[in-house]
Design a protein around this motif. Sequence first.
Motif, PDB file in Angstrom:
ATOM      1  N   GLN A   1       0.828  -1.212   0.000  1.00  0.00           N
ATOM      2  CA  GLN A   1       0.000   0.000   0.000  1.00  0.00           C
ATOM      3  C   GLN A   1       0.856   1.252   0.000  1.00  0.00           C
ATOM      4  O   GLN A   1       0.597   2.220  -0.762  1.00  0.00           O
ATOM      5  CB  GLN A   1      -0.903  -0.038   1.235  1.00  0.00           C
ATOM      6  N   GLU A   2       1.900   1.290   0.851  1.00  0.00           N
ATOM      7  CA  GLU A   2       2.752   2.478   0.940  1.00  0.00           C
ATOM      8  C   GLU A   2       3.585   2.663  -0.313  1.00  0.00           C
ATOM      9  O   GLU A   2       3.864   3.805  -0.721  1.00  0.00           O
ATOM     10  CB  GLU A   2       3.675   2.341   2.172  1.00  0.00           C
ATOM     11  N   ARG A   3       3.997   1.587  -0.970  1.00  0.00           N
ATOM     12  CA  ARG A   3       4.735   1.723  -2.230  1.00  0.00           C
ATOM     13  C   ARG A   3       3.868   2.419  -3.284  1.00  0.00           C
ATOM     14  O   ARG A   3       4.328   3.316  -4.018  1.00  0.00           O
ATOM     15  CB  ARG A   3       5.142   0.342  -2.744  1.00  0.00           C
ATOM     16  N   GLU A   4       2.613   1.972  -3.351  1.00  0.00           N
ATOM     17  CA  GLU A   4       1.714   2.536  -4.348  1.00  0.00           C
ATOM     18  C   GLU A   4       1.363   3.989  -4.015  1.00  0.00           C
ATOM     19  O   GLU A   4       1.324   4.855  -4.898  1.00  0.00           O
ATOM     20  CB  GLU A   4       0.442   1.690  -4.431  1.00  0.00           C
ATOM     21  N   LYS A   5       1.139   4.282  -2.755  1.00  0.00           N
ATOM     22  CA  LYS A   5       0.718   5.618  -2.330  1.00  0.00           C
ATOM     23  C   LYS A   5       1.836   6.645  -2.499  1.00  0.00           C
ATOM     24  O   LYS A   5       1.599   7.796  -2.877  1.00  0.00           O
ATOM     25  CB  LYS A   5       0.246   5.567  -0.883  1.00  0.00           C
ATOM     26  N   THR A   6       3.069   6.242  -2.188  1.00  0.00           N
ATOM     27  CA  THR A   6       4.196   7.191  -2.223  1.00  0.00           C
ATOM     28  C   THR A   6       4.944   7.171  -3.544  1.00  0.00           C
ATOM     29  O   THR A   6       5.687   8.126  -3.859  1.00  0.00           O
ATOM     30  CB  THR A   6       5.210   6.861  -1.109  1.00  0.00           C
ATOM     31  N   GLY A   7       4.796   6.098  -4.319  1.00  0.00           N
ATOM     32  CA  GLY A   7       5.555   5.967  -5.558  1.00  0.00           C
ATOM     33  C   GLY A   7       6.979   5.495  -5.338  1.00  0.00           C
ATOM     34  O   GLY A   7       7.790   5.513  -6.264  1.00  0.00           O
TER      35      GLY A   7
ATOM     36  N   SER B   1      17.812   7.629  -3.059  1.00  0.00           N
ATOM     37  CA  SER B   1      17.338   8.066  -4.382  1.00  0.00           C
ATOM     38  C   SER B   1      15.851   8.421  -4.385  1.00  0.00           C
ATOM     39  O   SER B   1      15.375   9.134  -5.270  1.00  0.00           O
ATOM     40  CB  SER B   1      17.615   6.974  -5.419  1.00  0.00           C
ATOM     41  N   TYR B   2      15.101   7.882  -3.386  1.00  0.00           N
ATOM     42  CA  TYR B   2      13.656   8.183  -3.291  1.00  0.00           C
ATOM     43  C   TYR B   2      13.341   9.055  -2.085  1.00  0.00           C
ATOM     44  O   TYR B   2      12.181   9.201  -1.709  1.00  0.00           O
ATOM     45  CB  TYR B   2      12.863   6.874  -3.186  1.00  0.00           C
ATOM     46  N   LYS B   3      14.351   9.670  -1.483  1.00  0.00           N
ATOM     47  CA  LYS B   3      14.160  10.426  -0.245  1.00  0.00           C
ATOM     48  C   LYS B   3      13.184  11.597  -0.430  1.00  0.00           C
ATOM     49  O   LYS B   3      12.424  11.930   0.499  1.00  0.00           O
ATOM     50  CB  LYS B   3      15.524  10.917   0.255  1.00  0.00           C
ATOM     51  N   ASP B   4      13.165  12.189  -1.616  1.00  0.00           N
ATOM     52  CA  ASP B   4      12.290  13.348  -1.844  1.00  0.00           C
ATOM     53  C   ASP B   4      10.811  12.969  -1.883  1.00  0.00           C
ATOM     54  O   ASP B   4       9.930  13.832  -1.769  1.00  0.00           O
ATOM     55  CB  ASP B   4      12.669  14.027  -3.165  1.00  0.00           C
ATOM     56  N   LEU B   5      10.512  11.674  -2.055  1.00  0.00           N
ATOM     57  CA  LEU B   5       9.124  11.223  -2.138  1.00  0.00           C
ATOM     58  C   LEU B   5       8.532  10.837  -0.790  1.00  0.00           C
ATOM     59  O   LEU B   5       7.353  10.470  -0.709  1.00  0.00           O
ATOM     60  CB  LEU B   5       9.009  10.032  -3.100  1.00  0.00           C
ATOM     61  N   VAL B   6       9.340  10.913   0.265  1.00  0.00           N
ATOM     62  CA  VAL B   6       8.868  10.511   1.593  1.00  0.00           C
ATOM     63  C   VAL B   6       7.827  11.499   2.083  1.00  0.00           C
ATOM     64  O   VAL B   6       8.091  12.718   2.146  1.00  0.00           O
ATOM     65  CB  VAL B   6      10.044  10.421   2.592  1.00  0.00           C
TER      66      VAL B   6
END
Length: 876
Positions: free
Chosen positions: A457-463, A484-489
């Motif tokens: 769920q969190e993967r889909e919600k946050t990308g 590399s995904y820190k800005d999407l948190v």
Amino acid sequence: MPDIEANVTPMMKQYLDVKKKCPDCILFFRLGDFYEMFFDDAVTASRELELVLTGKDCGLKERAPMCGVPYHAALSYISKLISKGYKVAIGEQLEDPATCKGIVKRDIVRIYTPGTVVEDKMLEHRGNNYIMSIFEFRSMYGLAFADISTGQLYATSLTFGRTYNHLADEIARIAPAEIIINNKSESINKIRTFTDTISRAYVGVLPEEFFDYDLAVQSLNDNGCKQDELRTRAAGTLIRYMEDTQKMSLDKNIKVSYYKFDEYMAIDASSRRNLEISQTMRDKQKKGSLLWVIDKTVTSMGGRCLKRWIDQPLIDVDAINERLDAVSIFKEGFMLRSQLREFLDGIYDIERVVGRILLGTASPRDMVSLRHSLGKLPYIKETLSPYSQRATLLNTLIGSIDPLPQLHSLLEAAIVDDPPALLKDGGYIRAGYSAEVDQYREVTTNGKTYLASYEAQEREKTGIKNLKVSYNKVFGYYIEVTNSYKDLVPPTYIRKQTLVNNERYITDELKKMEDMIIGGEERLIRLESQLFSDVRDTAAGYADSLKLTADSLAILDTLLSFAEVADRNNYCKPIIHPQGTSGKVISIKDGRHPVVEQVIGNGEFVPNDVYINDAEDMMLVITGPNMAGKSTYMRQVALMLIMAQAGCFVPASEAEISIVDKLFTRVGASDDLASGQSTFMVEMSEVANILSNATENSFMILDEIGRGTSTFDGLSIAWAVLEYIVNSLKCRAMFATHYHELTELEKSLPAVKNYCVTVKKKGEDITFLHKIKRGGADGSYGISVASLAGIPTAVTARAKEILAQIDNQNIQAGKKSGKSSKTQISSDMDLLAYTANTVMQDEIIAELKEINVQELTPIEALNVLYRLHQKAEKRI
């Protein structure tokens, strides 16, 4: 260890306080996930276990020597130290480090010693692991020995008429892994020296007050102890010592039995070694021994029982015949025997499982093995029942085997079929046994499902495609995101830790899941542990029935093994007569050596008859060359006596045996360097022991008495010993010798009969036929045997020349004295005169004339001969 307590850190002060309680042990001190050792213990452990020796700052000027092992692998290291003769104490954490303040409390929770281990991996499955207690008072002994893993304890005493030699014989029979003895004993050093030669037992010396009588009575619960103070002190002290190592009461675990020496055939230590009953002389291995041949048991319990029977043959005729009757039924019934052995093959070691249950150390796998074993018992009883009236012993066994259906049902309902090895892993309580367990299991199972769903769920919600939910003991459950995904948190994530390549976060929802899952798992493990403990306690309530069943199964397995061996190897059922019966016959037709015939195989062994009684065939004098089979012939008779009185069939076509109370052998000897005794002195000590302890119901085999000294001394000694056995002891014996002069005794002693090993001679070549016949040998064939052994031809040719010269001198001496060479030595007095006139000096002749032979005891005669031998050697 120096007095350093004032300067050390609090933790090291705690270590030193615990160490004071076990100064003779290597202390494994629990620190986190390791057991650490310090100071001298660390130096010893690093050497023996090949560990890296490091150091630890503990408030001293120099770092304290230290080494350690992971706590989860400690048992393997402990086992190595125990096998090397050390004792190990476990200093465990008594509090949860996560909840306590200050230094965690620690204390000794278990002491491992060679004789008190109960762990299956540290025990020999087919042999008992005994610890022995000895209390000596004024050359009298109280003796007790126990196997804590099976709960068996036996006790006796050695009082008037019993000596240290009898104690040594018991130590040799029992072969304990550990011995404890009172510090005022005068036998400590002798016991240490003796055990080094047989089993290398750990010998611990305890203060006299540890053997206190009143404390011993309390430990025994007054169970028959007032009848014998010596055995009470030994047995009661042994129980207290074992309780101290286990740190628990053993009231329910230990069964005390008392025995007397005259209940069994006595076999001294030398005879056990010479006959190779349970292990070979050379490499101390089972293979090549009598036990190796006859042990075809399929359970560990049966293997231990069979060894006890062979080590302690019975003298009760009724008890022996009960065993033989049962063996006979199984030997005749091939299908019956095969079926029962197949059932037994699926029986686990109930004896030791029950021991672990009572000690509180049984695992879920132990309970499954017990359940599996109990499931086999109805089939065993059903198969045996039709034969209950044909043999008393079988009827007894059937009545003693209890399938315990209630316990079997409980174990079936409570424990899963394939449980984990450790309690801490959980998962061993069967679904449906406890509604509460099922509920917690559902929560934890669904909780893990929730976590997987939450992660997706969190993967889909946050990308964040590589978002991962993980767990460790510090943070619990957390979300891990790479840089590399820190800005999407999202801002709802709470940062907990920053690493080089990623960040770790928590959320309120994740913490709620954690409380549900972790709390549920912990509660589930605690609940399963409690339920298992209840099941184990219930099983402990059946301990007496389980032990009786285990004993019966062990006996059944032993009887089936005897029958299997008898059928495979064509053994016969011996006829047994009580001791003291007129005639005291030992009559064996076509007897074979049970071990040798297995080694050479293919029916190559040459069988021989033997007939001995208490009249005209009391002493068999056997002559013949070396390698012809004299020793094998005598040993096979002794082994058949042991087998018969243990209840086993014997390797012969017919056998009739009168009970033997004591069995002695004097076969071969070597220097005893530890006590400074020569080969000859060892030989004479063994002969002295035999002559001092044999009775008219005993049996002895004597091989080459007197060969450790000069020819004439040896002949004199052999002659005197043989006469004493026949005239004074009046016991059955076989006497092998190279002294052909001893065959003359058949003429003067009606109880002596000459036998020899047949040899086929063709020219200079000889062939051993290994067949025994009446009469004396017509030569020693020593040079021929030397040639067969590979001695160079030049040496044997020269030997023949020297022999011819000696024979010629003897003939000339015979002519001068007016006697033929055959009749020159006709009695022991003639022998001594002949010896003196030919080889002794005048002073020795004078000393011999002063001796009153009629008044000498056998021991005094041996001492005189030994002194003369030493004097004669100085003349050479």
